[in-house]
Design a protein around this motif. Structure first.
Motif, PDB file in Angstrom:
ATOM      1  N   ILE A 248      -0.036   1.238   3.011  1.00  0.00           N
ATOM      2  CA  ILE A 248      -0.761   0.082   2.495  1.00  0.00           C
ATOM      3  C   ILE A 248      -1.503   0.478   1.224  1.00  0.00           C
ATOM      4  CG2 ILE A 248      -2.609  -1.582   2.952  1.00  0.00           C
ATOM      5  CD1 ILE A 248      -1.916  -1.399   5.923  1.00  0.00           C
ATOM      6  N   CYS A 249      -1.217  -0.197   0.136  1.00  0.00           N
ATOM      7  CA  CYS A 249      -1.913  -0.032  -1.145  1.00  0.00           C
ATOM      8  C   CYS A 249      -1.768   1.408  -1.657  1.00  0.00           C
ATOM      9  CB  CYS A 249      -3.365  -0.483  -1.023  1.00  0.00           C
ATOM     10  SG  CYS A 249      -4.083  -0.954  -2.623  1.00  0.00           S
ATOM     11  N   LEU A 250      -2.824   2.221  -1.614  1.00  0.00           N
ATOM     12  CA  LEU A 250      -2.677   3.608  -2.029  1.00  0.00           C
ATOM     13  C   LEU A 250      -1.630   4.312  -1.176  1.00  0.00           C
ATOM     14  CD1 LEU A 250      -3.730   5.924  -3.864  1.00  0.00           C
ATOM     15  CD2 LEU A 250      -5.315   6.493  -2.012  1.00  0.00           C
ATOM     16  N   GLY A 251      -1.560   3.977   0.097  1.00  0.00           N
ATOM     17  CA  GLY A 251      -0.539   4.556   0.961  1.00  0.00           C
ATOM     18  C   GLY A 251       0.864   4.279   0.454  1.00  0.00           C
ATOM     19  N   HIS A 252       1.085   3.088  -0.082  1.00  0.00           N
ATOM     20  CA  HIS A 252       2.367   2.731  -0.692  1.00  0.00           C
ATOM     21  C   HIS A 252       2.649   3.639  -1.889  1.00  0.00           C
ATOM     22  CE1 HIS A 252       5.136   0.376  -3.224  1.00  0.00           C
ATOM     23  NE2 HIS A 252       4.188   0.333  -4.140  1.00  0.00           N
ATOM     24  N   GLN A 253       1.649   3.840  -2.727  1.00  0.00           N
ATOM     25  CA  GLN A 253       1.831   4.679  -3.905  1.00  0.00           C
ATOM     26  C   GLN A 253       2.108   6.132  -3.526  1.00  0.00           C
ATOM     27  OE1 GLN A 253      -1.846   3.973  -5.950  1.00  0.00           O
ATOM     28  NE2 GLN A 253      -1.388   1.813  -6.334  1.00  0.00           N
ATOM     29  N   LEU A 254       1.441   6.610  -2.489  1.00  0.00           N
ATOM     30  CA  LEU A 254       1.665   7.988  -2.054  1.00  0.00           C
ATOM     31  C   LEU A 254       3.059   8.177  -1.476  1.00  0.00           C
ATOM     32  CD1 LEU A 254      -1.815   8.774  -0.455  1.00  0.00           C
ATOM     33  CD2 LEU A 254      -0.931   9.561  -2.658  1.00  0.00           C
ATOM     34  N   ILE A 255       3.579   7.162  -0.799  1.00  0.00           N
ATOM     35  CA  ILE A 255       4.975   7.227  -0.332  1.00  0.00           C
ATOM     36  C   ILE A 255       5.899   7.357  -1.537  1.00  0.00           C
ATOM     37  CG2 ILE A 255       6.847   5.873   0.698  1.00  0.00           C
ATOM     38  CD1 ILE A 255       4.809   4.839   2.733  1.00  0.00           C
ATOM     39  N   GLY A 256       5.657   6.546  -2.562  1.00  0.00           N
ATOM     40  CA  GLY A 256       6.468   6.633  -3.774  1.00  0.00           C
ATOM     41  C   GLY A 256       6.435   8.020  -4.386  1.00  0.00           C
ATOM     42  N   LEU A 257       5.244   8.584  -4.546  1.00  0.00           N
ATOM     43  CA  LEU A 257       5.124   9.916  -5.139  1.00  0.00           C
ATOM     44  C   LEU A 257       5.776  10.977  -4.261  1.00  0.00           C
ATOM     45  CD1 LEU A 257       1.451   9.828  -6.470  1.00  0.00           C
ATOM     46  CD2 LEU A 257       3.550   9.689  -7.812  1.00  0.00           C
ATOM     47  N   ALA A 258       5.575  10.881  -2.953  1.00  0.00           N
ATOM     48  CA  ALA A 258       6.146  11.877  -2.044  1.00  0.00           C
ATOM     49  C   ALA A 258       7.667  11.862  -2.073  1.00  0.00           C
ATOM     50  CB  ALA A 258       5.644  11.630  -0.621  1.00  0.00           C
ATOM     51  N   ASN A 291      -6.015  -5.178  -4.578  1.00  0.00           N
ATOM     52  CA  ASN A 291      -7.004  -4.381  -5.298  1.00  0.00           C
ATOM     53  C   ASN A 291      -6.388  -3.041  -5.646  1.00  0.00           C
ATOM     54  OD1 ASN A 291      -9.308  -3.193  -6.379  1.00  0.00           O
ATOM     55  ND2 ASN A 291      -9.892  -2.374  -4.389  1.00  0.00           N
ATOM     56  N   HIS A 292      -5.796  -2.951  -6.827  1.00  0.00           N
ATOM     57  CA  HIS A 292      -5.234  -1.673  -7.258  1.00  0.00           C
ATOM     58  C   HIS A 292      -5.082  -1.665  -8.779  1.00  0.00           C
ATOM     59  CE1 HIS A 292      -1.100  -3.400  -7.872  1.00  0.00           C
ATOM     60  NE2 HIS A 292      -1.540  -4.238  -6.972  1.00  0.00           N
ATOM     61  N   GLY A 293      -5.140  -0.467  -9.342  1.00  0.00           N
ATOM     62  CA  GLY A 293      -5.005  -0.312 -10.785  1.00  0.00           C
ATOM     63  C   GLY A 293      -3.758   0.428 -11.192  1.00  0.00           C
ATOM     64  N   TYR A 294      -2.917   0.806 -10.216  1.00  0.00           N
ATOM     65  CA  TYR A 294      -1.703   1.571 -10.487  1.00  0.00           C
ATOM     66  C   TYR A 294      -0.517   0.924  -9.786  1.00  0.00           C
ATOM     67  CZ  TYR A 294      -4.831   5.109 -12.327  1.00  0.00           C
ATOM     68  OH  TYR A 294      -5.787   5.764 -13.067  1.00  0.00           O
ATOM     69  N   ALA A 295       0.670   1.216 -10.280  1.00  0.00           N
ATOM     70  CA  ALA A 295       1.888   0.676  -9.691  1.00  0.00           C
ATOM     71  C   ALA A 295       2.948   1.773  -9.636  1.00  0.00           C
ATOM     72  CB  ALA A 295       2.394  -0.514 -10.493  1.00  0.00           C
ATOM     73  N   HIS A 333      -2.723  -6.125   0.360  1.00  0.00           N
ATOM     74  CA  HIS A 333      -3.478  -5.931   1.604  1.00  0.00           C
ATOM     75  C   HIS A 333      -3.046  -6.966   2.634  1.00  0.00           C
ATOM     76  CE1 HIS A 333      -6.460  -2.838   0.498  1.00  0.00           C
ATOM     77  NE2 HIS A 333      -6.210  -3.269  -0.719  1.00  0.00           N
ATOM     78  N   PRO A 334      -2.155  -6.610   3.552  1.00  0.00           N
ATOM     79  CA  PRO A 334      -1.698  -7.585   4.547  1.00  0.00           C
ATOM     80  C   PRO A 334      -2.795  -8.002   5.519  1.00  0.00           C
ATOM     81  CG  PRO A 334      -0.865  -5.400   5.080  1.00  0.00           C
ATOM     82  CD  PRO A 334      -1.488  -5.303   3.717  1.00  0.00           C
ATOM     83  N   GLU A 335      -3.831  -7.181   5.629  1.00  0.00           N
ATOM     84  CA  GLU A 335      -4.947  -7.527   6.519  1.00  0.00           C
ATOM     85  C   GLU A 335      -5.903  -8.520   5.863  1.00  0.00           C
ATOM     86  OE1 GLU A 335      -6.702  -4.751   3.690  1.00  0.00           O
ATOM     87  OE2 GLU A 335      -4.771  -4.849   4.702  1.00  0.00           O
ATOM     88  N   ALA A 336      -5.658  -8.852   4.569  1.00  0.00           N
ATOM     89  CA  ALA A 336      -6.532  -9.746   3.794  1.00  0.00           C
ATOM     90  C   ALA A 336      -7.925  -9.127   3.716  1.00  0.00           C
ATOM     91  CB  ALA A 336      -6.553 -11.144   4.393  1.00  0.00           C
TER      92      ALA A 336
END
Length: 365
Positions: A248-258, A291-295, A333-336
């Motif tokens: 979720i959010c940063l977690g999504h970005q970390l999956i991408g980087l990993a 709420n994020h500043g990176y993609a 954020h799926p949890e809103a």
């Protein structure tokens, strides 16, 4: 209202004026972002993802329904400060609620009130995310420069994560959440579906994850640039290799980087509760909280992943789905909390994938 004047002073010398509210001794410094949500100011300010940010609320009326302890997304106000156009000092919804001024003073934070937030938002849209300080009238430019020099957001995750593991009991599947700045709403959505939740710090090792004996893992939201915390990626890779995973959010970005993708900074980010996405699987539009500043640049992953969600304003990647393994990630954020509940079904989808994976393991046995 205390009529002490204050200034939001940017690194390029641009200044916006307002009336100071909250702790008179606080000096806020950080990145300035604007949020377009119409409600949920307390949830926004207590979201750990806003660590190190000065938040401009574009909706012109704030404070009218007060603040309530149960509405907070964490134990602290993580935003550096808040900028608003009009503020109701006393809540109109009930005498038991705390006013916005008392809320700010409780956390030793401050706000700037009466600011031309339309002009400020236009400035941010044209100039992009910039750093600034919130200072009282009479502060010199040299003092401002000293405050600006102290801004360091490179390792924000380690400022907001839990210092030690804890559990939220449940009778259902065991879900381990790696806390990069997790919101209470995420934990609530897992708990109300019966999950037994174990929350681990951002520094958790692969061994710590294994010791929690998860059926699945959630990589949480969090603040900052994902590229500045490469030391968490070995654990992320272990999680992806061994467990059904929901980022979720940063977690999504970390999956991408990993997995070998790269991330990049957006001009002024996505912050608000009205962002439209396209779900390629469900073939429908979702209105989401963001709420994020990176993609993520997903091209290097498309031999293993498909782009599940796309932002309809700028075509940025808003979620990935592995083509054969139970791995799902979302940038929103799926949890809103605050925001629309359009994408709550993604928690059910994740738990469904987790159950299917467990049944598959039993069948193989």
């Amino acid at each position: 209202m205390n009529q002490t004047l204050g200034w939001l002073w940017f690194e390029d010398g641009t200044k916006f004026e307002g009336v100071w509210l909250g702790d008179p001794d606080w000096r806020a410094r950080g990145e300035v972002v604007f949020n377009t949500a119409m409600t949920g100011y307390q949830e926004i300010l207590t979201d750990p993802s806003y660590y190190g940010q000065i938040v401009v609320l574009t909706y012109p009326l704030i404070g009218n329904y007060g603040t309530l302890e149960q509405a907070s997304e964490s134990l602290f106000m993580w935003a550096e400060a808040v900028i608003v156009h009009r503020l109701e000092l006393e809540p109109t919804r009930g005498a038991s609620l705390e006013s916005f001024d008392r809320f700010l003073r409780h956390y030793h934070k401050a706000a700037l009130v009466g600011t031309d937030t339309r002009a400020l938002t236009r400035y941010l849209r044209e100039e992009g995310t910039k750093r600034a300080v919130l200072v009282p009238d009479g502060t010199s430019f040299d003092e401002v420069q000293q405050h600006l020099a102290q801004i360091d957001l490179t390792r924000a995750v380690f400022q907001v994560t839990t210092p030690e593991a804890y559990e939220i009991p449940g009778s259902g599947p065991r879900i381990t959440v790696i806390d990069y700045g997790v919101k209470n709403s995420i934990l609530h959505e897992l708990s109300r579906r019966g999950a037994h939740v174990t929350v681990l710090p951002a520094t958790a090792s692969a061994e710590a994850v294994m010791a929690s004996k998860p059926d699945g893992v959630v990589l949480s939201n969090g603040p900052g640039d994902p590229g500045t915390i490469p030391e968490v990626l070995p654990t992320v890779r272990h999680v992806l290799d061994h467990y059904p995973t929901f980022g979720i959010c940063l977690g999504h970005q970390l999956i991408g980087l990993a997995e070998g993708a790269t991330t990049y900074a957006l001009k002024f980010g996505h912050h608000g509760a009205n962002h439209p996405l396209w779900d390629e699987v469900q073939k429908k539009v979702l209105i989401t909280s963001q709420n994020h500043g990176y993609a993520v640049r997903a091209t290097p992953l498309l031999d293993r992943y498909r782009v599940r969600f796309t932002h309809l304003h700028d075509d940025t990647v808003e979620g990935l789905e592995h083509v054969s393994r139970p791995i799902l990630s979302v940038q929103h954020h799926p949890e809103a909390g605050p925001g629309p509940s359009d994408s709550l079904y993604l928690f059910d989808e994740f738990l469904g994938r987790l159950t299917a994976a467990r049944q598959g393991e039993r069948h193989e046995e």
